[in-house]
Write a protein that holds these residues in place. Structure first.
Motif, mmCIF file in Angstrom:
data_model
loop_
_atom_site.group_PDB
_atom_site.id
_atom_site.type_symbol
_atom_site.label_atom_id
_atom_site.label_comp_id
_atom_site.label_asym_id
_atom_site.label_seq_id
_atom_site.Cartn_x
_atom_site.Cartn_y
_atom_site.Cartn_z
ATOM 1 N N TYR A 26 42.344 50.283 46.139
ATOM 2 C CA TYR A 26 41.420 49.575 45.254
ATOM 3 C C TYR A 26 40.290 50.521 44.872
ATOM 4 O O TYR A 26 40.069 51.555 45.521
ATOM 5 C CB TYR A 26 40.857 48.337 45.952
ATOM 6 C CG TYR A 26 41.917 47.367 46.410
ATOM 7 C CD1 TYR A 26 42.352 46.337 45.588
ATOM 8 C CD2 TYR A 26 42.495 47.484 47.684
ATOM 9 C CE1 TYR A 26 43.323 45.431 46.008
ATOM 10 C CE2 TYR A 26 43.466 46.600 48.115
ATOM 11 C CZ TYR A 26 43.882 45.569 47.279
ATOM 12 O OH TYR A 26 44.845 44.696 47.687
ATOM 13 N N ILE A 70 36.088 50.974 43.779
ATOM 14 C CA ILE A 70 34.726 50.432 43.832
ATOM 15 C C ILE A 70 33.936 51.078 42.705
ATOM 16 O O ILE A 70 33.918 52.305 42.569
ATOM 17 C CB ILE A 70 34.059 50.711 45.186
ATOM 18 C CG1 ILE A 70 34.789 49.969 46.308
ATOM 19 C CG2 ILE A 70 32.584 50.336 45.165
ATOM 20 C CD1 ILE A 70 34.265 50.296 47.698
ATOM 21 N N ALA A 90 33.482 44.725 48.270
ATOM 22 C CA ALA A 90 34.684 45.212 48.952
ATOM 23 C C ALA A 90 34.714 44.727 50.400
ATOM 24 O O ALA A 90 35.762 44.300 50.915
ATOM 25 C CB ALA A 90 34.737 46.730 48.890
ATOM 26 N N PHE A 111 39.840 52.115 49.707
ATOM 27 C CA PHE A 111 38.862 51.888 48.651
ATOM 28 C C PHE A 111 38.413 53.249 48.125
ATOM 29 O O PHE A 111 37.817 54.041 48.878
ATOM 30 C CB PHE A 111 37.651 51.116 49.171
ATOM 31 C CG PHE A 111 37.961 49.730 49.661
ATOM 32 C CD1 PHE A 111 38.139 48.690 48.776
ATOM 33 C CD2 PHE A 111 38.075 49.469 51.024
ATOM 34 C CE1 PHE A 111 38.416 47.395 49.226
ATOM 35 C CE2 PHE A 111 38.357 48.193 51.486
ATOM 36 C CZ PHE A 111 38.530 47.150 50.582
#
Length: 573
Positions: A114, A116, A128, A142
């Motif tokens: 993912y 940020i 998050a 992340f």
């Protein structure tokens, strides 16, 4: 003027034609089960006579079920991952249209990568971390989008359901900055509160409070975590002597960096740069169980107020290849490079460099304890070891204890190089290469180099054994004392011994029978190369099972060299 029985009405045009609601928008789109999300529409539908019918379904194509909500926005509680859309109708035209559906994921966080950032999956670290609170189903990464910081926030990660040695959680900072002004009772910027298997990598952590703050706080059994290649900036603390700031604190208290209690174990701290603070790094165990299996390696810890690395009730850990230095900070206290307190077994302090301890204030008169042990008693077979370390350029006017042992048994000091040769001092304070005081047994001091050429009128000793009852094996060392002034002694055991031949008579000839007094003639001290160039310094050591030197170069298995650097004189000639 009087108006009576007058009705004022605004003539609002009716919705006409087919409405165009656009996309369905959800905020947030990833939540824990049974949490809420707010639905809205991309486009505003002008005019009167507009009605809204919200629907949900298991997929982007339905089947659809009508749900509560008759306005253009709608707050929904989501139990499982669900799709949402809205039917927007114009009453007067009898025409309607559906918004493009949106998915709200309501589950533990799926395994995956993912982002940020403002355009990422999560706008910031806080979002998050909130997604993590549901748990994870696999490894989660992340990636902070490059050049999107600074992020001004404070985060706390609890124990995450599903996290394991396989299902790890990684934050790749990509050079971004997270910053915060912490308060007295919440001193952290990043807290791992019982969190396990979390990695932070390549992130700058900036504390903006000039009085207090911890870059990272690990507490309540935060285990198996990694802090790698981060910069922890506490330079705002340069003008304070407060002990309320630390780069990394593994401790039993939110407000005390050296509190004995449930903190964490199996943590790796590597490749970081820590600037400022009262403490660089602290690790503390509990009264019943030591903090185990930690690693601090390849870190540069600079301009700390007093303590570089502080260990308390720690076992089975490695402190390796770190740099501890204070090149520019003017307002400093004593210099404790690496300190270990209150018991512990199998702690290896290896190939660290400590130098330029008072570069910002060479007139300072505080004390230096470069490697310090106090009341650390290990057991036979589980000895703590200090190996291949380099100590030099301790550049102030205070007392120096390069290695200090206070009542700490079963400690082995092997192949260290200590150069206390700061000539510019005018100190009348003590200078001691290895200092032992308080009863201790099982101390081994072998294959080391101590050279003292320090200026000033103070008393100097290569070796100072302050307790005649302590059991110390000292041999195969190079002991060189060439100070231009002061009271200079090779050793102390009950009284002073001026020369090495004198010292060899101490304690019925128990000490340093195979040691030598020669000037090592270091190759290039200005660059940190303390390889001896004197052929008389070659092959002085005894084989003790240390296979590499401070540069990870192989050591001779039969005639190793004393000091941190293995060398062959023919290679230096």
């Amino acid at each position: 003027m009087i108006f009576d029985d007058v009705n004022l009405a605004e003539n609002v045009s009716a919705c006409a034609g087919t409405p165009n609601p656009g996309n369905t928008i959800a905020n947030p789109t990833i939540i824990c089960p049974n949490q809420q999300s707010t639905l809205s529409l991309q486009n505003t539908i002008a005019g009167s006579g507009v009605s809204y019918l919200w629907q949900s379904g298991p997929s982007a194509t339905g089947p659809w079920t009508n749900i509560a909500g008759t306005f253009s926005t709608n707050t929904v509680t989501v139990a499982t991952t669900t799709w949402y859309r809205c039917q927007v109708s114009c009453t007067f035209s009898s025409l309607s249209a559906f918004s493009a559906p949106v998915q709200i994921i309501a589950s533990i966080l799926p395994a995956g990568t993912y982002t940020i950032g403002p355009s990422g999956n999560f706008p910031n670290f806080t979002a998050a971390v909130a997604a993590l609170s549901c748990g994870i189903s696999g490894p989660v990464i992340f990636n902070v989008i490059t050049n999107t910081g600074p992020y001004t926030e404070q985060i706390s990660i609890p124990q995450i359901t599903g996290a394991s040695s396989t299902n790890t959680i990684t934050f790749n900072g990509n050079g971004n900055t997270i910053q915060f002004f912490p308060t007295n009772f919440d001193r952290h910027i990043i807290k791992l509160d019982g969190a396990d298997h979390v990695t932070f990598n390549n992130l700058t952590v900036l504390c903006t409070n000039p009085s207090l703050g911890y870059g990272f706080l690990l507490i309540n059994d935060a285990d198996d975590n990694k802090i790698e290649n981060c910069t922890i900036d506490l330079t705002a603390s340069f003008n304070t002597s407060s002990n309320a700031n630390a780069g990394i604190a593994i401790t039993g208290s939110q407000t005390n960096a050296t509190f004995v209690g449930n903190s964490g174990k199996n943590n790796i701290i590597t490749g970081n740069t820590i600037k400022g603070g009262y403490f660089g790094i602290t690790i503390n165990g509990s009264f019943t169980v030591n903090s185990l299996n930690n690693e601090i390696s390849n870190c540069t810890i600079e301009n700390f107020y007093i303590y570089g690395i502080y260990l308390q009730r720690v076992s089975n850990s490695s402190i390796k290849e770190n740099i501890l230095t204070r090149p520019t900070r003017a307002f400093v206290g004593s210099f404790y490079g690496i300190s270990h307190f209150q018991n512990g077994n199998n702690v290896i302090i290896e190939s660290n460099r400590m130098y330029n301890a008072f570069g910002g204030n060479t007139s300072n008169t505080n004390v230096s304890y470069c490697i310090f042990h106090s009341n650390v008693t290990s057991t036979v077979g589980n000895e703590n070891k200090v190996i291949n370390n380099l100590i030099y350029d301790i550049n102030n006017n205070g007392t120096i204890y390069a290695i200090y042992n206070a009542s700490s048994s079963n400690l082995q000091y092997l192949h260290n190089t200590i150069s206390l040769d700061y000539i510019a001092t005018f100190s009348n304070s003590f200078t001691r290469g290895f200092f032992q005081n308080g009863f201790a047994g099982g101390i081994v001091f072998r294959n080391n180099i101590i050279s003292i050429g320090r200026g000033g009128t103070g008393t100097k000793h290569c070796l100072y054994f302050g307790n005649t009852g302590s059991q110390i094996t000292s041999n195969n060392n190079i002991l060189s004392l060439n100070a231009p002034s002061g009271i200079n002694n090779i050793g102390f055991w009950g009284n002073n011994f001026l020369t090495l031949p004198n010292w060899k008579t101490a304690n019925a000839g128990a000490f340093d029978q195979n040691s030598v007094d020669v000037n090592p003639n270091y190759s290039n001290p200005a660059t940190g190369d303390f390889t001896p160039s004197n052929p008389l310094a070659d092959n002085i050591g005894a084989p003790l099972g240390i296979t590499v030197d401070i540069l990870n170069s192989p050591r001779s298995t039969t005639t190793p060299d004393a000091g941190a650097f293995e060398f062959s004189f023919k290679d230096l000639a």
